[in-house]
Design a protein around this motif. Structure first.
Motif, PDB file in Angstrom:
ATOM      1  N   LYS A 260       1.128  -1.636  -0.271  1.00 49.46           N
ATOM      2  CA  LYS A 260       0.370   0.139  -0.606  1.00 49.46           C
ATOM      3  C   LYS A 260       0.688   1.159   0.064  1.00 49.46           C
ATOM      4  O   LYS A 260       1.597   1.318   1.452  1.00 49.46           O
ATOM      5  CB  LYS A 260      -0.580  -0.242   0.988  1.00 49.46           C
ATOM      6  N   PRO A 261       0.652   2.422  -1.375  1.00 50.51           N
ATOM      7  CA  PRO A 261       1.953   3.903  -0.659  1.00 50.51           C
ATOM      8  C   PRO A 261       0.563   4.355  -0.122  1.00 50.51           C
ATOM      9  O   PRO A 261      -0.028   4.280  -0.029  1.00 50.51           O
ATOM     10  CB  PRO A 261       1.583   3.617  -2.740  1.00 50.51           C
ATOM     11  N   LEU A 262       2.139   4.518   0.922  1.00 44.42           N
ATOM     12  CA  LEU A 262       1.646   5.841   2.175  1.00 44.42           C
ATOM     13  C   LEU A 262       3.272   6.780   1.807  1.00 44.42           C
ATOM     14  O   LEU A 262       2.201   7.996   2.013  1.00 44.42           O
ATOM     15  CB  LEU A 262       2.146   4.768   3.685  1.00 44.42           C
ATOM     16  N   SER A 263       3.673   6.948   1.458  1.00 44.85           N
ATOM     17  CA  SER A 263       4.834   8.250   1.617  1.00 44.85           C
ATOM     18  C   SER A 263       4.875   8.092   0.150  1.00 44.85           C
ATOM     19  O   SER A 263       5.338   7.830  -0.464  1.00 44.85           O
ATOM     20  CB  SER A 263       5.408   7.965   2.250  1.00 44.85           C
ATOM     21  N   SER A 264       5.215   9.789  -0.124  1.00 46.66           N
ATOM     22  CA  SER A 264       6.467  10.749  -1.891  1.00 46.66           C
ATOM     23  C   SER A 264       6.330  11.950  -1.354  1.00 46.66           C
ATOM     24  O   SER A 264       5.977  12.796  -0.621  1.00 46.66           O
ATOM     25  CB  SER A 264       4.356  10.888  -2.792  1.00 46.66           C
ATOM     26  N   GLY A 265       7.192  11.969  -1.818  1.00 47.77           N
ATOM     27  CA  GLY A 265       8.550  12.754  -1.481  1.00 47.77           C
ATOM     28  C   GLY A 265       9.290  13.330  -2.742  1.00 47.77           C
ATOM     29  O   GLY A 265      10.095  12.077  -3.609  1.00 47.77           O
ATOM     30  N   ASN A 266      10.549  13.577  -2.656  1.00 55.02           N
ATOM     31  CA  ASN A 266      11.298  14.350  -3.709  1.00 55.02           C
ATOM     32  C   ASN A 266      12.643  14.453  -2.422  1.00 55.02           C
ATOM     33  O   ASN A 266      12.727  15.764  -2.484  1.00 55.02           O
ATOM     34  CB  ASN A 266      10.790  15.445  -4.444  1.00 55.02           C
ATOM     35  N   MET A 267      14.604  14.203  -2.885  1.00 58.33           N
ATOM     36  CA  MET A 267      15.489  14.197  -2.478  1.00 58.33           C
ATOM     37  C   MET A 267      15.499  15.473  -2.601  1.00 58.33           C
ATOM     38  O   MET A 267      16.418  16.399  -1.643  1.00 58.33           O
ATOM     39  CB  MET A 267      16.420  13.601  -3.371  1.00 58.33           C
ATOM     40  N   LYS A 268      15.088  16.372  -3.631  1.00 56.08           N
ATOM     41  CA  LYS A 268      15.679  17.676  -4.143  1.00 56.08           C
ATOM     42  C   LYS A 268      15.027  18.734  -3.582  1.00 56.08           C
ATOM     43  O   LYS A 268      15.351  19.685  -3.248  1.00 56.08           O
ATOM     44  CB  LYS A 268      14.622  18.110  -5.567  1.00 56.08           C
ATOM     45  N   ASP A 269      13.209  18.082  -2.242  1.00 54.36           N
ATOM     46  CA  ASP A 269      13.274  19.080  -1.310  1.00 54.36           C
ATOM     47  C   ASP A 269      13.807  19.404  -0.363  1.00 54.36           C
ATOM     48  O   ASP A 269      13.569  19.987   0.827  1.00 54.36           O
ATOM     49  CB  ASP A 269      11.640  18.298  -0.972  1.00 54.36           C
ATOM     50  N   LEU A 270      14.834  18.308   0.515  1.00 59.25           N
ATOM     51  CA  LEU A 270      15.847  18.664   0.811  1.00 59.25           C
ATOM     52  C   LEU A 270      16.246  20.046   1.058  1.00 59.25           C
ATOM     53  O   LEU A 270      16.493  20.998   0.737  1.00 59.25           O
ATOM     54  CB  LEU A 270      17.260  18.364   0.289  1.00 59.25           C
ATOM     55  N   TYR A 271      15.716  20.508   2.239  1.00 59.85           N
ATOM     56  CA  TYR A 271      16.341  22.532   2.763  1.00 59.85           C
ATOM     57  C   TYR A 271      17.416  22.508   3.221  1.00 59.85           C
ATOM     58  O   TYR A 271      18.376  23.510   2.825  1.00 59.85           O
ATOM     59  CB  TYR A 271      15.522  22.449   3.967  1.00 59.85           C
ATOM     60  N   GLU A 321       8.481  -1.484   1.682  1.00 61.13           N
ATOM     61  CA  GLU A 321       9.176  -1.333   0.727  1.00 61.13           C
ATOM     62  C   GLU A 321      10.108  -0.101   0.616  1.00 61.13           C
ATOM     63  O   GLU A 321       8.796   0.858   0.467  1.00 61.13           O
ATOM     64  CB  GLU A 321       8.919  -1.746  -0.591  1.00 61.13           C
ATOM     65  N   LEU A 322      10.883   0.773   0.639  1.00 64.22           N
ATOM     66  CA  LEU A 322      11.066   2.475   0.524  1.00 64.22           C
ATOM     67  C   LEU A 322      12.219   2.120  -1.194  1.00 64.22           C
ATOM     68  O   LEU A 322      13.358   1.206  -1.694  1.00 64.22           O
ATOM     69  CB  LEU A 322      11.952   2.622   1.093  1.00 64.22           C
ATOM     70  N   GLU A 323      11.693   3.080  -2.072  1.00 67.16           N
ATOM     71  CA  GLU A 323      11.275   3.060  -3.375  1.00 67.16           C
ATOM     72  C   GLU A 323      12.746   4.604  -3.671  1.00 67.16           C
ATOM     73  O   GLU A 323      11.649   5.506  -3.335  1.00 67.16           O
ATOM     74  CB  GLU A 323      10.948   2.822  -4.871  1.00 67.16           C
ATOM     75  N   ILE A 324      13.413   4.904  -4.392  1.00 66.87           N
ATOM     76  CA  ILE A 324      14.060   6.076  -4.454  1.00 66.87           C
ATOM     77  C   ILE A 324      14.760   6.120  -6.376  1.00 66.87           C
ATOM     78  O   ILE A 324      15.168   5.032  -5.955  1.00 66.87           O
ATOM     79  CB  ILE A 324      15.249   6.828  -3.890  1.00 66.87           C
ATOM     80  N   GLU A 325      14.569   6.517  -6.611  1.00 65.81           N
ATOM     81  CA  GLU A 325      14.208   6.493  -8.424  1.00 65.81           C
ATOM     82  C   GLU A 325      16.148   6.707  -8.227  1.00 65.81           C
ATOM     83  O   GLU A 325      16.762   7.686  -7.747  1.00 65.81           O
ATOM     84  CB  GLU A 325      13.530   8.111  -9.001  1.00 65.81           C
ATOM     85  N   ARG A 326      16.617   5.678  -8.975  1.00 66.77           N
ATOM     86  CA  ARG A 326      17.991   5.450  -9.392  1.00 66.77           C
ATOM     87  C   ARG A 326      18.379   4.898  -8.468  1.00 66.77           C
ATOM     88  O   ARG A 326      19.656   4.457  -9.173  1.00 66.77           O
ATOM     89  CB  ARG A 326      18.697   6.436  -9.614  1.00 66.77           C
ATOM     90  N   LEU A 327      18.062   4.348  -7.428  1.00 67.90           N
ATOM     91  CA  LEU A 327      18.684   4.158  -6.268  1.00 67.90           C
ATOM     92  C   LEU A 327      17.988   2.344  -6.064  1.00 67.90           C
ATOM     93  O   LEU A 327      18.650   2.141  -5.622  1.00 67.90           O
ATOM     94  CB  LEU A 327      18.470   5.012  -5.155  1.00 67.90           C
ATOM     95  N   GLY A 328      17.554   2.455  -6.382  1.00 73.26           N
ATOM     96  CA  GLY A 328      16.859   0.879  -6.367  1.00 73.26           C
ATOM     97  C   GLY A 328      15.644   1.306  -4.896  1.00 73.26           C
ATOM     98  O   GLY A 328      15.077   2.198  -4.671  1.00 73.26           O
ATOM     99  N   VAL A 329      15.458  -0.144  -5.023  1.00 69.41           N
ATOM    100  CA  VAL A 329      14.124  -0.529  -3.650  1.00 69.41           C
ATOM    101  C   VAL A 329      15.232  -1.031  -2.414  1.00 69.41           C
ATOM    102  O   VAL A 329      15.894  -2.699  -2.299  1.00 69.41           O
ATOM    103  CB  VAL A 329      13.184  -1.520  -4.129  1.00 69.41           C
TER     104      VAL A 329
END
Length: 344
Positions: A260-271, A321-329
Protein backbone atom coordinates in the motif's frame (compact mmCIF):
# COMPACT_ATOMS: atom_id res chain seq x y z
CA UNK A 1 28.33 2.37 -10.89
CA UNK A 2 25.94 0.59 -8.59
CA UNK A 3 28.29 -0.89 -6.00
CA UNK A 4 27.12 -3.84 -3.92
CA UNK A 5 28.27 -6.05 -1.09
CA UNK A 6 27.02 -9.59 -1.63
CA UNK A 7 27.20 -13.24 -0.66
CA UNK A 8 26.30 -16.26 -2.76
CA UNK A 9 22.99 -17.71 -1.56
CA UNK A 10 24.42 -21.24 -1.69
CA UNK A 11 27.05 -20.19 0.87
CA UNK A 12 24.61 -18.66 3.35
CA UNK A 13 24.49 -21.66 5.68
CA UNK A 14 28.28 -21.68 5.95
CA UNK A 15 28.67 -18.00 6.87
CA UNK A 16 25.43 -16.97 8.53
CA UNK A 17 27.19 -16.58 11.89
CA UNK A 18 29.47 -13.94 10.39
CA UNK A 19 28.09 -12.52 7.16
CA UNK A 20 30.90 -10.01 6.66
CA UNK A 21 33.46 -12.81 6.56
CA UNK A 22 32.03 -14.13 3.28
CA UNK A 23 30.90 -10.83 1.79
CA UNK A 24 32.44 -9.57 -1.43
CA UNK A 25 32.55 -6.33 -3.38
CA UNK A 26 30.86 -6.15 -6.77
CA UNK A 27 28.75 -4.02 -9.04
CA UNK A 28 25.44 -4.41 -10.78
CA UNK A 29 25.47 -5.01 -14.54
CA UNK A 30 21.93 -5.56 -15.82
CA UNK A 31 20.75 -8.78 -14.13
CA UNK A 32 24.24 -9.78 -12.95
CA UNK A 33 26.48 -8.96 -10.03
CA UNK A 34 30.09 -8.70 -11.22
CA UNK A 35 32.76 -9.57 -8.67
CA UNK A 36 35.40 -6.82 -8.51
CA UNK A 37 38.38 -9.05 -7.70
CA UNK A 38 37.51 -11.82 -10.18
CA UNK A 39 36.80 -9.27 -12.92
CA UNK A 40 40.25 -7.72 -12.56
CA UNK A 41 41.93 -11.14 -12.47
CA UNK A 42 40.11 -12.19 -15.64
CA UNK A 43 41.29 -9.10 -17.50
CA UNK A 44 44.87 -9.72 -16.39
CA UNK A 45 44.82 -13.41 -17.37
CA UNK A 46 42.80 -13.21 -20.58
CA UNK A 47 43.38 -9.72 -21.99
CA UNK A 48 46.93 -9.14 -20.78
CA UNK A 49 45.95 -5.92 -19.03
CA UNK A 50 48.11 -4.91 -16.09
CA UNK A 51 47.01 -2.87 -13.08
CA UNK A 52 49.12 -1.13 -10.43
CA UNK A 53 47.77 -3.44 -7.71
CA UNK A 54 44.85 -5.73 -6.90
CA UNK A 55 41.41 -4.39 -6.10
CA UNK A 56 40.11 -5.14 -2.60
CA UNK A 57 37.31 -7.61 -1.90
CA UNK A 58 35.40 -5.21 0.37
CA UNK A 59 33.93 -1.75 -0.10
CA UNK A 60 35.41 -0.15 3.02
CA UNK A 61 38.96 -0.86 1.85
CA UNK A 62 38.05 0.44 -1.61
CA UNK A 63 36.83 3.73 -0.15
CA UNK A 64 39.75 4.04 2.27
CA UNK A 65 42.26 3.73 -0.58
CA UNK A 66 40.79 6.85 -2.17
CA UNK A 67 39.35 8.15 -5.42
CA UNK A 68 42.00 6.52 -7.62
CA UNK A 69 40.88 3.11 -6.37
CA UNK A 70 37.28 3.79 -7.37
CA UNK A 71 38.51 5.01 -10.74
CA UNK A 72 40.42 1.76 -11.23
CA UNK A 73 37.25 -0.21 -10.44
CA UNK A 74 35.33 1.87 -12.98
CA UNK A 75 38.04 1.16 -15.55
CA UNK A 76 37.69 -2.59 -14.90
CA UNK A 77 33.96 -2.19 -15.47
CA UNK A 78 34.52 -0.29 -18.70
CA UNK A 79 36.93 -2.93 -20.04
CA UNK A 80 34.40 -5.69 -19.36
CA UNK A 81 31.48 -3.85 -20.92
CA UNK A 82 31.52 -5.77 -24.21
CA UNK A 83 32.41 -9.17 -22.78
CA UNK A 84 29.95 -12.06 -22.42
CA UNK A 85 29.74 -11.92 -18.64
CA UNK A 86 28.06 -15.31 -17.98
CA UNK A 87 30.92 -17.11 -19.73
CA UNK A 88 33.79 -15.51 -17.82
CA UNK A 89 35.54 -17.63 -15.16
CA UNK A 90 38.71 -17.34 -13.08
CA UNK A 91 40.15 -20.53 -11.61
CA UNK A 92 36.74 -22.12 -11.95
CA UNK A 93 34.94 -19.21 -10.24
CA UNK A 94 32.36 -17.16 -12.17
CA UNK A 95 33.20 -13.50 -12.69
CA UNK A 96 29.52 -12.60 -12.75
CA UNK A 97 26.59 -14.21 -10.94
CA UNK A 98 22.89 -13.72 -11.56
CA UNK A 99 21.38 -11.23 -9.14
CA UNK A 100 18.79 -13.88 -8.22
CA UNK A 101 21.61 -16.16 -7.01
CA UNK A 102 23.14 -13.71 -4.54
CA UNK A 103 21.98 -12.02 -1.39
CA UNK A 104 22.78 -8.35 -1.15
CA UNK A 105 23.95 -7.04 2.19
CA UNK A 106 24.02 -3.36 3.07
CA UNK A 107 26.47 -1.77 0.59
CA UNK A 108 28.60 -0.72 3.60
CA UNK A 109 27.84 -3.55 6.08
CA UNK A 110 29.57 -1.86 9.00
CA UNK A 111 30.06 1.87 8.46
CA UNK A 112 32.69 3.75 10.40
CA UNK A 113 29.90 5.94 11.81
CA UNK A 114 26.26 6.83 11.14
CA UNK A 115 24.99 10.40 11.47
CA UNK A 116 21.35 11.16 10.75
CA UNK A 117 20.26 14.71 10.03
CA UNK A 118 16.85 16.40 10.22
CA UNK A 119 16.92 18.15 6.86
CA UNK A 120 13.44 17.99 5.23
CA UNK A 121 11.35 20.97 6.33
CA UNK A 122 7.94 19.42 5.58
CA UNK A 123 8.60 16.46 7.86
CA UNK A 124 9.77 18.65 10.74
CA UNK A 125 6.85 21.09 10.41
CA UNK A 126 4.14 18.46 10.06
CA UNK A 127 5.45 16.23 12.84
CA UNK A 128 5.56 19.18 15.23
CA UNK A 129 2.10 20.38 14.20
CA UNK A 130 0.66 16.95 15.02
CA UNK A 131 2.02 17.38 18.55
CA UNK A 132 0.65 20.93 18.82
CA UNK A 133 4.10 22.51 18.58
CA UNK A 134 5.31 25.55 16.63
CA UNK A 135 8.25 25.31 14.26
CA UNK A 136 11.54 25.96 16.05
CA UNK A 137 13.46 28.99 14.65
CA UNK A 138 16.79 27.33 15.45
CA UNK A 139 16.06 24.61 12.88
CA UNK A 140 16.62 27.21 10.13
CA UNK A 141 19.95 28.30 11.61
CA UNK A 142 21.97 25.07 11.57
CA UNK A 143 21.52 21.52 10.26
CA UNK A 144 21.37 19.17 13.25
CA UNK A 145 22.01 15.44 13.57
CA UNK A 146 22.39 12.60 16.03
CA UNK A 147 24.68 9.57 15.98
CA UNK A 148 23.05 6.19 15.44
CA UNK A 149 24.41 2.68 15.98
CA UNK A 150 26.84 1.74 13.21
CA UNK A 151 26.84 -1.87 14.41
CA UNK A 152 23.12 -2.47 13.87
CA UNK A 153 23.04 -2.09 10.07
CA UNK A 154 20.51 -4.20 8.16
CA UNK A 155 20.64 -4.96 4.44
CA UNK A 156 17.94 -5.33 1.78
CA UNK A 157 15.45 -8.20 2.14
CA UNK A 158 16.71 -8.88 5.68
CA UNK A 159 14.39 -9.27 8.65
CA UNK A 160 14.07 -6.44 11.17
CA UNK A 161 13.16 -7.57 14.68
CA UNK A 162 10.50 -5.48 16.41
CA UNK A 163 12.05 -4.53 19.75
CA UNK A 164 10.34 -6.07 22.75
CA UNK A 165 10.01 -2.64 24.40
CA UNK A 166 7.96 -0.87 21.70
CA UNK A 167 4.37 -0.88 20.51
CA UNK A 168 4.90 2.09 18.15
CA UNK A 169 7.35 0.76 15.56
CA UNK A 170 7.80 3.10 12.59
CA UNK A 171 9.78 3.33 9.35
CA UNK A 172 11.51 6.42 7.97
CA UNK A 173 12.05 7.07 4.25
CA UNK A 174 15.48 8.65 3.88
CA UNK A 175 18.42 8.97 1.53
CA UNK A 176 22.02 8.70 2.72
CA UNK A 177 25.44 9.50 1.35
CA UNK A 178 28.60 7.58 2.11
CA UNK A 179 31.81 9.52 2.62
CA UNK A 180 34.63 8.50 0.28
CA UNK A 181 37.43 10.85 1.30
CA UNK A 182 38.95 11.92 4.61
CA UNK A 183 38.38 15.54 5.52
CA UNK A 184 37.90 18.09 8.27
CA UNK A 185 36.28 21.56 8.13
CA UNK A 186 35.01 20.81 4.62
CA UNK A 187 33.34 23.84 2.96
CA UNK A 188 29.98 23.14 1.33
CA UNK A 189 31.23 24.26 -2.08
CA UNK A 190 33.80 21.41 -2.04
CA UNK A 191 31.73 18.76 -0.30
CA UNK A 192 30.74 16.85 -3.45
CA UNK A 193 34.36 15.71 -3.73
CA UNK A 194 33.87 13.80 -0.48
CA UNK A 195 30.72 11.85 -1.46
CA UNK A 196 31.33 8.31 -2.71
CA UNK A 197 27.66 7.80 -3.57
CA UNK A 198 24.06 7.62 -2.37
CA UNK A 199 21.93 4.80 -1.00
CA UNK A 200 18.46 4.38 0.53
CA UNK A 201 18.17 4.51 4.30
CA UNK A 202 15.41 3.35 6.66
CA UNK A 203 15.88 4.80 10.13
CA UNK A 204 13.64 2.41 12.07
CA UNK A 205 12.10 4.11 15.10
CA UNK A 206 10.46 2.99 18.33
CA UNK A 207 8.26 6.07 18.74
CA UNK A 208 6.99 5.40 22.26
CA UNK A 209 10.53 4.89 23.55
CA UNK A 210 11.76 7.88 21.54
CA UNK A 211 9.06 10.12 23.02
CA UNK A 212 9.98 9.09 26.56
CA UNK A 213 13.69 9.69 25.94
CA UNK A 214 13.27 13.06 24.26
CA UNK A 215 11.32 14.41 27.24
CA UNK A 216 14.55 14.11 29.20
CA UNK A 217 16.28 16.35 26.64
CA UNK A 218 18.80 13.81 25.36
CA UNK A 219 18.56 11.28 22.56
CA UNK A 220 17.18 9.53 20.66
CA UNK A 221 18.89 6.43 22.01
CA UNK A 222 16.96 3.15 22.44
CA UNK A 223 14.28 4.66 20.23
CA UNK A 224 16.65 4.32 17.28
CA UNK A 225 19.69 2.16 17.93
CA UNK A 226 18.23 -1.30 17.27
CA UNK A 227 18.29 -1.19 13.43
CA UNK A 228 19.08 1.00 10.43
CA UNK A 229 18.57 -0.41 6.93
CA UNK A 230 20.82 0.61 4.02
CA UNK A 231 20.75 -0.49 0.39
CA UNK A 232 20.37 -2.06 -2.00
CA UNK A 233 23.29 -0.35 -3.79
CA UNK A 234 25.73 2.50 -3.37
CA UNK A 235 25.19 4.57 -6.51
CA UNK A 236 28.13 6.75 -7.53
CA UNK A 237 27.54 10.42 -8.34
CA UNK A 238 28.32 10.12 -12.06
CA UNK A 239 25.22 7.89 -12.43
CA UNK A 240 23.05 10.74 -11.10
CA UNK A 241 24.65 13.76 -12.73
CA UNK A 242 21.77 14.31 -15.18
CA UNK A 243 19.43 14.73 -12.19
CA UNK A 244 21.60 17.23 -10.32
CA UNK A 245 20.97 20.95 -10.10
CA UNK A 246 23.60 22.59 -7.93
CA UNK A 247 23.62 20.69 -4.65
CA UNK A 248 20.24 18.98 -5.12
CA UNK A 249 19.13 15.86 -7.01
CA UNK A 250 15.67 15.38 -8.53
CA UNK A 251 14.89 11.82 -7.41
CA UNK A 252 11.39 10.65 -6.51
CA UNK A 253 11.04 8.91 -3.12
CA UNK A 254 8.18 6.57 -2.15
CA UNK A 255 7.27 4.13 0.62
CA UNK A 256 4.85 1.21 0.74
CA UNK A 257 3.71 -1.03 3.58
CA UNK A 258 2.33 -4.41 2.51
CA UNK A 259 2.06 -3.05 -1.03
CA UNK A 260 0.00 0.00 0.00
CA UNK A 261 1.53 3.37 -1.04
CA UNK A 262 1.91 5.63 1.99
CA UNK A 263 4.66 8.15 1.31
CA UNK A 264 5.77 10.30 -1.60
CA UNK A 265 8.45 12.98 -1.75
CA UNK A 266 11.55 14.07 -3.64
CA UNK A 267 15.20 14.35 -2.72
CA UNK A 268 15.33 17.83 -4.27
CA UNK A 269 13.05 19.08 -1.46
CA UNK A 270 15.88 18.96 1.09
CA UNK A 271 16.08 22.30 2.93
CA UNK A 272 19.60 21.51 4.10
CA UNK A 273 21.64 20.06 1.22
CA UNK A 274 24.10 17.21 1.60
CA UNK A 275 27.06 19.58 1.13
CA UNK A 276 25.69 21.70 3.98
CA UNK A 277 25.29 18.58 6.13
CA UNK A 278 28.88 17.56 5.37
CA UNK A 279 30.14 21.04 6.18
CA UNK A 280 28.38 20.88 9.55
CA UNK A 281 29.40 17.31 10.37
CA UNK A 282 33.07 18.01 9.55
CA UNK A 283 33.26 21.19 11.66
CA UNK A 284 36.37 20.61 13.80
CA UNK A 285 35.76 16.87 13.31
CA UNK A 286 37.37 14.53 10.80
CA UNK A 287 35.12 12.56 8.47
CA UNK A 288 36.55 9.31 7.12
CA UNK A 289 35.69 6.95 4.26
CA UNK A 290 32.77 4.75 5.23
CA UNK A 291 30.96 7.36 7.33
CA UNK A 292 27.23 7.40 6.56
CA UNK A 293 25.25 10.64 6.59
CA UNK A 294 21.45 10.33 6.49
CA UNK A 295 19.06 13.05 5.35
CA UNK A 296 16.35 12.57 7.91
CA UNK A 297 12.81 11.71 6.88
CA UNK A 298 11.29 13.12 3.69
CA UNK A 299 7.88 14.77 4.01
CA UNK A 300 5.12 12.12 4.53
CA UNK A 301 7.88 9.52 5.00
CA UNK A 302 6.79 7.89 8.27
CA UNK A 303 3.71 6.87 10.27
CA UNK A 304 4.48 9.47 12.96
CA UNK A 305 3.92 12.23 10.41
CA UNK A 306 1.01 10.60 8.59
CA UNK A 307 -0.73 9.57 11.79
CA UNK A 308 -1.68 6.08 13.02
CA UNK A 309 -5.19 6.78 11.71
CA UNK A 310 -3.68 6.55 8.18
CA UNK A 311 -1.72 3.41 9.00
CA UNK A 312 -1.26 1.55 12.28
CA UNK A 313 2.17 1.12 13.82
CA UNK A 314 4.22 -1.70 12.28
CA UNK A 315 3.77 -5.28 13.43
CA UNK A 316 5.56 -8.60 12.73
CA UNK A 317 4.71 -9.77 9.22
CA UNK A 318 4.60 -6.27 7.72
CA UNK A 319 6.80 -5.62 4.66
CA UNK A 320 8.16 -2.10 4.21
CA UNK A 321 9.43 -1.07 0.76
CA UNK A 322 11.31 2.18 0.30
CA UNK A 323 12.06 3.24 -3.27
CA UNK A 324 14.16 6.11 -4.55
CA UNK A 325 14.46 6.73 -8.26
CA UNK A 326 17.82 5.46 -9.62
CA UNK A 327 18.78 4.10 -6.18
CA UNK A 328 16.57 0.99 -6.20
CA UNK A 329 14.17 -0.56 -3.68
CA UNK A 330 15.01 -1.28 -0.05
CA UNK A 331 12.62 -3.90 1.34
CA UNK A 332 12.47 -5.40 4.83
CA UNK A 333 10.05 -7.63 6.72
CA UNK A 334 9.25 -7.06 10.38
CA UNK A 335 9.62 -10.12 12.60
CA UNK A 336 9.03 -10.79 16.28
CA UNK A 337 12.03 -10.25 18.52
CA UNK A 338 13.39 -13.46 19.99
CA UNK A 339 15.31 -11.61 22.67
CA UNK A 340 14.21 -10.49 26.10
CA UNK A 341 15.76 -8.91 29.15
CA UNK A 342 18.38 -11.01 30.89
CA UNK A 343 17.20 -12.51 34.18
CA UNK A 344 18.09 -10.46 37.23
Amino acid sequence: MKLVTYIIRADELNIQMNESAGARLGWLADSYVVDAVFAQRWLEANRGISFPHSLPADILTLLTRGATELQMLKEVGRLLRNEDLPRLRVEGEPVAVLLSEVRLLAPVPMPTSVRDFYAFEQHVKTSRQRRGLEMIPEWYQIPVFYFSNHRSIVGPEAAVAKPSYTEWLDFELEVACVIGKKGKNIPADRALEYIAGFTIMNDWSARDMQRQEMKVGLGPAKGKDFATSLGPYLVTLDELEDRRTGHHWDLQMTAKVNGKPLSSGNMKDLYWSFPQMIERASLECELVPGDVIGSGTVGTGCILELGPEVHRWLQPGDVVELEIERLGVLSNRIVKSESSLLPK
